[in-house]
Motif scaffolding. Structure first.
Motif, PDB file in Angstrom:
ATOM      1  N   GLU A   1       0.844  -1.182   0.000  1.00  0.00           N
ATOM      2  CA  GLU A   1       0.000   0.000   0.000  1.00  0.00           C
ATOM      3  C   GLU A   1       0.887   1.242   0.000  1.00  0.00           C
ATOM      4  O   GLU A   1       1.894   1.288   0.681  1.00  0.00           O
ATOM      5  N   THR A   2       0.476   2.256  -0.754  1.00  0.00           N
ATOM      6  CA  THR A   2       1.244   3.494  -0.806  1.00  0.00           C
ATOM      7  C   THR A   2       0.884   4.378   0.389  1.00  0.00           C
ATOM      8  O   THR A   2      -0.117   4.165   1.061  1.00  0.00           O
ATOM      9  N   LEU A   3       1.691   5.387   0.633  1.00  0.00           N
ATOM     10  CA  LEU A   3       1.466   6.272   1.763  1.00  0.00           C
ATOM     11  C   LEU A   3       0.184   7.080   1.629  1.00  0.00           C
ATOM     12  O   LEU A   3      -0.352   7.556   2.614  1.00  0.00           O
ATOM     13  N   ASP A   4      -0.299   7.243   0.396  1.00  0.00           N
ATOM     14  CA  ASP A   4      -1.555   7.983   0.205  1.00  0.00           C
ATOM     15  C   ASP A   4      -2.772   7.057   0.174  1.00  0.00           C
ATOM     16  O   ASP A   4      -3.871   7.470  -0.172  1.00  0.00           O
ATOM     17  N   GLY A   5      -2.569   5.773   0.518  1.00  0.00           N
ATOM     18  CA  GLY A   5      -3.671   4.827   0.586  1.00  0.00           C
ATOM     19  C   GLY A   5      -3.955   4.071  -0.695  1.00  0.00           C
ATOM     20  O   GLY A   5      -4.857   3.253  -0.751  1.00  0.00           O
ATOM     21  N   GLY A   6      -3.177   4.326  -1.738  1.00  0.00           N
ATOM     22  CA  GLY A   6      -3.368   3.616  -2.996  1.00  0.00           C
ATOM     23  C   GLY A   6      -2.775   2.220  -2.946  1.00  0.00           C
ATOM     24  O   GLY A   6      -2.109   1.836  -1.983  1.00  0.00           O
ATOM     25  N   SER A   7      -3.034   1.460  -4.002  1.00  0.00           N
ATOM     26  CA  SER A   7      -2.466   0.116  -4.050  1.00  0.00           C
ATOM     27  C   SER A   7      -1.091   0.184  -4.706  1.00  0.00           C
ATOM     28  O   SER A   7      -0.773   1.101  -5.446  1.00  0.00           O
ATOM     29  N   PHE A   8      -0.301  -0.810  -4.423  1.00  0.00           N
ATOM     30  CA  PHE A   8       1.075  -0.840  -4.894  1.00  0.00           C
ATOM     31  C   PHE A   8       1.420  -2.243  -5.350  1.00  0.00           C
ATOM     32  O   PHE A   8       1.330  -3.187  -4.570  1.00  0.00           O
ATOM     33  N   ALA A   9       1.743  -2.382  -6.626  1.00  0.00           N
ATOM     34  CA  ALA A   9       2.183  -3.668  -7.170  1.00  0.00           C
ATOM     35  C   ALA A   9       3.569  -3.454  -7.758  1.00  0.00           C
ATOM     36  O   ALA A   9       3.769  -2.545  -8.562  1.00  0.00           O
ATOM     37  N   TRP A  10       4.515  -4.263  -7.330  1.00  0.00           N
ATOM     38  CA  TRP A  10       5.875  -4.085  -7.828  1.00  0.00           C
ATOM     39  C   TRP A  10       6.409  -5.390  -8.352  1.00  0.00           C
ATOM     40  O   TRP A  10       6.427  -6.365  -7.634  1.00  0.00           O
ATOM     41  N   PHE A  75       7.963  14.599  -4.002  1.00  0.00           N
ATOM     42  CA  PHE A  75       7.815  13.327  -4.702  1.00  0.00           C
ATOM     43  C   PHE A  75       6.355  13.183  -5.127  1.00  0.00           C
ATOM     44  O   PHE A  75       5.467  13.050  -4.295  1.00  0.00           O
ATOM     45  N   GLU A  76       6.121  13.231  -6.424  1.00  0.00           N
ATOM     46  CA  GLU A  76       4.768  13.107  -6.954  1.00  0.00           C
ATOM     47  C   GLU A  76       4.433  11.672  -7.347  1.00  0.00           C
ATOM     48  O   GLU A  76       3.290  11.361  -7.624  1.00  0.00           O
ATOM     49  N   CYS A  77       5.428  10.807  -7.369  1.00  0.00           N
ATOM     50  CA  CYS A  77       5.203   9.397  -7.680  1.00  0.00           C
ATOM     51  C   CYS A  77       4.747   8.683  -6.406  1.00  0.00           C
ATOM     52  O   CYS A  77       4.857   9.233  -5.313  1.00  0.00           O
ATOM     53  N   PRO A  78       4.232   7.464  -6.526  1.00  0.00           N
ATOM     54  CA  PRO A  78       3.836   6.716  -5.322  1.00  0.00           C
ATOM     55  C   PRO A  78       5.015   6.543  -4.362  1.00  0.00           C
ATOM     56  O   PRO A  78       6.163   6.400  -4.784  1.00  0.00           O
ATOM     57  N   ALA A  79       4.720   6.594  -3.082  1.00  0.00           N
ATOM     58  CA  ALA A  79       5.741   6.399  -2.049  1.00  0.00           C
ATOM     59  C   ALA A  79       5.265   5.294  -1.113  1.00  0.00           C
ATOM     60  O   ALA A  79       4.083   5.219  -0.784  1.00  0.00           O
ATOM     61  N   VAL A  80       6.191   4.435  -0.720  1.00  0.00           N
ATOM     62  CA  VAL A  80       5.866   3.335   0.184  1.00  0.00           C
ATOM     63  C   VAL A  80       6.825   3.332   1.362  1.00  0.00           C
ATOM     64  O   VAL A  80       7.983   3.714   1.238  1.00  0.00           O
ATOM     65  N   LEU A  81       6.303   2.906   2.494  1.00  0.00           N
ATOM     66  CA  LEU A  81       7.120   2.757   3.681  1.00  0.00           C
ATOM     67  C   LEU A  81       7.562   1.297   3.745  1.00  0.00           C
ATOM     68  O   LEU A  81       6.745   0.390   3.841  1.00  0.00           O
ATOM     69  N   ASP A  82       8.867   1.090   3.642  1.00  0.00           N
ATOM     70  CA  ASP A  82       9.440  -0.256   3.659  1.00  0.00           C
ATOM     71  C   ASP A  82      10.019  -0.518   5.049  1.00  0.00           C
ATOM     72  O   ASP A  82      11.219  -0.747   5.205  1.00  0.00           O
ATOM     73  N   SER A  83       9.157  -0.473   6.065  1.00  0.00           N
ATOM     74  CA  SER A  83       9.634  -0.555   7.443  1.00  0.00           C
ATOM     75  C   SER A  83      10.244  -1.907   7.794  1.00  0.00           C
ATOM     76  O   SER A  83      11.091  -1.982   8.683  1.00  0.00           O
ATOM     77  N   ASP A  84       9.859  -2.973   7.102  1.00  0.00           N
ATOM     78  CA  ASP A  84      10.490  -4.274   7.364  1.00  0.00           C
ATOM     79  C   ASP A  84      11.684  -4.530   6.446  1.00  0.00           C
ATOM     80  O   ASP A  84      12.318  -5.575   6.515  1.00  0.00           O
ATOM     81  N   LEU A  85      11.990  -3.568   5.591  1.00  0.00           N
ATOM     82  CA  LEU A  85      13.144  -3.597   4.682  1.00  0.00           C
ATOM     83  C   LEU A  85      13.071  -4.716   3.646  1.00  0.00           C
ATOM     84  O   LEU A  85      14.043  -4.982   2.942  1.00  0.00           O
ATOM     85  N   ALA A  86      11.936  -5.365   3.511  1.00  0.00           N
ATOM     86  CA  ALA A  86      11.810  -6.505   2.601  1.00  0.00           C
ATOM     87  C   ALA A  86      11.990  -6.089   1.141  1.00  0.00           C
ATOM     88  O   ALA A  86      12.667  -6.788   0.380  1.00  0.00           O
ATOM     89  N   LEU A  87      11.387  -4.991   0.750  1.00  0.00           N
ATOM     90  CA  LEU A  87      11.461  -4.562  -0.647  1.00  0.00           C
ATOM     91  C   LEU A  87      12.876  -4.151  -1.027  1.00  0.00           C
ATOM     92  O   LEU A  87      13.433  -4.660  -2.006  1.00  0.00           O
ATOM     93  N   THR A  88      13.482  -3.244  -0.268  1.00  0.00           N
ATOM     94  CA  THR A  88      14.826  -2.779  -0.615  1.00  0.00           C
ATOM     95  C   THR A  88      15.857  -3.901  -0.497  1.00  0.00           C
ATOM     96  O   THR A  88      16.790  -3.963  -1.295  1.00  0.00           O
ATOM     97  N   LYS A  89      15.662  -4.796   0.461  1.00  0.00           N
ATOM     98  CA  LYS A  89      16.592  -5.925   0.587  1.00  0.00           C
ATOM     99  C   LYS A  89      16.479  -6.845  -0.630  1.00  0.00           C
ATOM    100  O   LYS A  89      17.485  -7.280  -1.182  1.00  0.00           O
ATOM    101  N   ARG A  90      15.247  -7.135  -1.050  1.00  0.00           N
ATOM    102  CA  ARG A  90      15.043  -7.998  -2.216  1.00  0.00           C
ATOM    103  C   ARG A  90      15.681  -7.407  -3.468  1.00  0.00           C
ATOM    104  O   ARG A  90      16.224  -8.126  -4.306  1.00  0.00           O
TER     105      ARG A  90
END
Length: 189
Positions: A1-10, A75-90
């Motif tokens: 989920e993005t910080l603005d409440g939108g969905s996020f698929a990566w 930042f006008e693009c979607p922003a996500v909080l990667d608090s468990d670091l899973a995305l950036t680690k992957r």
């Protein structure tokens, strides 16, 4: 989920889509200095069909703080909080700022710095002479291999390992303060 409440698929599921993720830090001066360039690239290449997102790989950052930072730095693009670091680690990101370009199948096509604006943490180059992220995006959009698929990013380290518990006993300059100064201050002061 993005910080603005939108969905996020990566990455985005559309075939042929190129995606770019930018690991950024709310308290990293190098990431702050690169924010306008990341914003410019996201706008320019977003018009060319590249999907952009910004990730905050910070375990103790609240969604409210991340939203405020994204707004402050434009930042006008979607922003996500990667608090468990899973995305950036992957994706293999090690510092903020760091860019990752992905194919429509999620393969990492480029990982590294945005440009050569910094030669070391907090040491700006007088003139930017190479633009690795835009070079990578141009190559991918042209159907060509990325000239340099990995570059070393300069910035603030993403802390994947848990920090050790505080030491018991009296605080001393030699044991407790000097290591912090050497790690965080000596490099630039």
């Amino acid at each position: 989920e993005t910080l603005d409440g939108g969905s996020f698929a990566w990455p985005p599921a559309a075939p042929g889509t190129v995606a770019s993720l930018h690991a950024t830090g709310h308290d990293c001066p190098v990431a702050h200095a690169n924010a306008p360039e990341i914003g410019r690239i996201a706008k320019e290449y977003g018009r060319k069909g590249v999907a952009f997102a910004v990730a905050y790989p910070v375990p103790d950052l609240s969604p409210k703080e991340a939203r405020a930072h994204a707004r402050e730095y434009g930042f006008e693009c979607p922003a996500v909080l990667d608090s468990d670091l899973a995305l950036t680690k992957r994706l293999g990101a090690t510092v903020t700022p760091e860019a990752v370009v992905l194919s429509d199948r999620g393969a990492v096509l480029y990982r590294g710095r945005i440009d050569d604006g910094y030669s070391a943490r907090l040491k700006r180059n007088p003139v930017v002479t190479s633009h690795e992220l835009t070079d990578a995006l141009n190559a991918v959009l042209a159907g060509k291999p990325v000239p340099t698929a990995v570059t070393k990013s300069v910035g603030c380290e993403i802390e994947y390992a848990a920090k050790p518990a505080p030491k018991a006993g009296a605080v001393t300059f030699y044991k407790d303060v000097a290591p912090i100064l050497n790690t965080h201050c000596v490099v630039c002061h």
